[in-house]
Design an enzyme around this catalytic site. Structure first.
Site, PDB file in Angstrom:
ATOM      1  N   GLY A  59       0.827  -1.203   0.000  1.00  0.00           N
ATOM      2  CA  GLY A  59       0.000   0.000   0.000  1.00  0.00           C
ATOM      3  C   GLY A  59       0.859   1.249   0.000  1.00  0.00           C
ATOM      4  N   THR A  61       3.078   4.550   1.158  1.00  0.00           N
ATOM      5  CA  THR A  61       4.213   4.754   2.055  1.00  0.00           C
ATOM      6  C   THR A  61       3.754   5.333   3.389  1.00  0.00           C
ATOM      7  OG1 THR A  61       5.746   5.029   0.209  1.00  0.00           O
ATOM      8  CG2 THR A  61       6.400   5.977   2.322  1.00  0.00           C
ATOM      9  N   VAL A  63       0.898   4.890   5.051  1.00  0.00           N
ATOM     10  CA  VAL A  63       0.344   3.841   5.905  1.00  0.00           C
ATOM     11  C   VAL A  63       1.434   2.838   6.276  1.00  0.00           C
ATOM     12  CG1 VAL A  63      -1.334   1.964   6.031  1.00  0.00           C
ATOM     13  CG2 VAL A  63      -1.964   4.124   4.945  1.00  0.00           C
ATOM     14  N   GLY A  64       2.336   2.558   5.337  1.00  0.00           N
ATOM     15  CA  GLY A  64       3.429   1.633   5.606  1.00  0.00           C
ATOM     16  C   GLY A  64       4.299   2.074   6.770  1.00  0.00           C
ATOM     17  N   GLU A  81       5.740  -3.357   1.153  1.00  0.00           N
ATOM     18  CA  GLU A  81       5.841  -3.066  -0.284  1.00  0.00           C
ATOM     19  C   GLU A  81       5.006  -1.825  -0.525  1.00  0.00           C
ATOM     20  OE1 GLU A  81       5.381  -2.266  -3.771  1.00  0.00           O
ATOM     21  OE2 GLU A  81       3.746  -3.711  -3.676  1.00  0.00           O
ATOM     22  N   CYS A 115       1.977  -0.221  -8.468  1.00  0.00           N
ATOM     23  CA  CYS A 115       3.158   0.348  -7.808  1.00  0.00           C
ATOM     24  C   CYS A 115       4.384   0.306  -8.710  1.00  0.00           C
ATOM     25  CB  CYS A 115       3.442  -0.393  -6.505  1.00  0.00           C
ATOM     26  SG  CYS A 115       3.700  -2.165  -6.714  1.00  0.00           S
TER      27      CYS A 115
END
Length: 317
Positions: A59, A61, A63-64, A81, A115
Site C-alpha cells: 500500500g 508509504t 500507511v506503511g 511493499e 506500484c
C-alpha cells in the site's frame, strides 16, 4: 488478509473463494473486511494479536510507515511493499520503437494504478524528439472507457477520489507551465475516467515531479547523458523498480548497478513480477522481499536444533 476498503471483493473475498475451491482447508486464510473509518483500529488489533507472527503490507508509504512503527513495537517482522516513482531510461542507442512500446505498456497498464508503473520516462536528447512524437501519438490513440469492453486499453481508476487526485497533479503541472503532449487531465464520466496523459517540461516545483502518480499519466524528461539520466532517476524518495532501454547490454548492466531500486529490467519496462523472483524496493518503497528464496526466508524463522546421538556431552563443571 485485510483487503483495501476500495476493493474488498477483488482483493480479498474472491481470492479466498478461489483458494477454498482449490482445497485450502477452512481457517487457514481469514479475510477481514472493514469500514474505512475503522481501518486504523482493525490494523492495530491485527498487529497486536499474539496469533499474528509477522505482517506483510502492500500500500501507500504513509500507511506503511505507521504499520512499520506498530510492528516494531511488538517486535514482529514486517515486509512493506510501498509506493514507487519508477523511471524508464531510454538511452542514446535505444531502439525507439521498442522504447515506445515499453513506455506505453509500462505507463498505462491497469490505467496506471500499479506500484511498478512508469511514472517517468527519462530519454536521451539524441532520440527525444522521435520518441516523444511516437509515444504521444500512441497514447492519444489508446482506446479508453468501459473496462467490460475487450477493446478498451485504459479504463477508469478505482474511485472518484483517485481520479481527482491525478487530475490535481496534472492541473498543478500545467499551471506551472508543463506541456501536455497527450490527454487533458480532466475527469470524465462516470467521474472516474481520465484519458492517458503525457507531460513534458516538468520541473521540481511541480507536485508531479516527486509525488507518485498512481494513475493514467506519465512525464517525459530529456537529458544529455547517461550520468544525468541516472542522477534524475535516483532523484526520488522511492526506489522500487526501473527499466533501461539500450542496444548495449554492458551499458544496461552498468546503469542498472547505479540505480537505487530493488528491481531493474534491461530492455523492458518497469512492470514485471514473477513468483520465483525476489520482489521489493528500497528507500520509501519499503523493505523486505517476497517471492523466491528471499520470500521463503521472509515468511520463516531459521532455527538451530542439536541432538546428541551417542554418549553424553562433557561439561567443564
Amino acid at each position: 488478509m485485510k483487503p483495501s476498503e476500495d476493493a474488498p471483493i477483488a482483493c480479498g473475498l474472491l481470492i479466498s473463494d478461489v483458494l477454498h475451491e482449490a482445497g485450502l482447508p477452512a481457517g487457514v486464510l481469514n479475510v477481514v473486511t472493514n469500514d474505512r473509518a475503522d481501518a486504523a483500529e482493525v490494523v492495530s488489533a491485527l498487529i497486536a494479536d499474539e496469533r499474528v507472527r509477522m505482517v506483510i503490507f502492500t500500500g501507500s508509504t504513509e500507511v506503511g510507515r505507521a504499520i512499520g512503527v506498530q510492528t516494531a513495537q511488538h517486535l514482529k517482522p514486517a515486509v512493506l511493499e510501498l509506493g514507487g516513482k519508477n523511471a524508464l531510461l531510454v538511452l542514446e542507442d535505444a531502439d525507439v520503437d521498442c522504447a515506445v512500446d515499453a513506455a506505453v505498456f509500462g505507463s498505462f497498464m491497469n490505467a496506471g494504478p500499479i506500484c511498478m508503473c512508469v511514472d517517468r520516462v527519462i530519454v536521451h536528447r539524441a532520440v527525444a524528439e522521435q520518441f516523444t512524437a511516437g509515444f504521444a501519438a500512441r497514447v492519444r490513440a489508446l482506446p479508453c472507457g468501459d473496462p467490460a469492453d475487450p477493446g478498451t486499453a485504459v479504463g477508469p481508476v478505482v474511485n472518484a477520489g483517485a481520479a481527482q487526485r491525478v487530475a490535481a497533479l496534472v492541473t498543478d503541472a500545467v499551471a506551472r507551465e508543463a506541456r501536455l503532449a497527450a490527454g487533458t487531465g480532466q475527469v470524465e464520466e462516470p467521474g472516474t475516467l481520465i484519458r492517458p496523459v503525457v507531460l513534458t517540461g516538468v520541473t521540481k516545483e511541480m507536485r508531479i515531479y516527486y509525488d507518485e502518480i498512481f494513475g493514467p499519466a506519465t512525464v517525459i524528461h530529456v537529458v544529455d547523458s547517461v550520468d544525468k539520466a541516472v542522477t534524475l532517476a535516483n532523484d526520488t524518495p522511492y526506489g522500487l523498480t526501473a527499466g533501461v532501454i539500450t542496444e548495449n547490454l554492458a551499458t544496461g548492466l552498468e546503469v542498472a548497478r547505479r540505480l537505487r531500486t530493488g528491481i531493474v529490467h534491461i530492455n523492458d519496462q518497469s512492470i514485471a513480477d514473477e513468483p520465483q523472483a525476489p520482489f521489493g524496493g528500497v528507500k520509501s518503497s519499503g523493505y523486505g522481499r517476497f517471492g523466491g528464496q528471499a520470500g521463503a526466508e521472509a515468511f520463516t524463522d531459521t532455527r538451530w536444533i542439536t541432538a546428541q546421538t551417542s554418549g553424553h556431552a562433557h561439561y567443564p563443571i
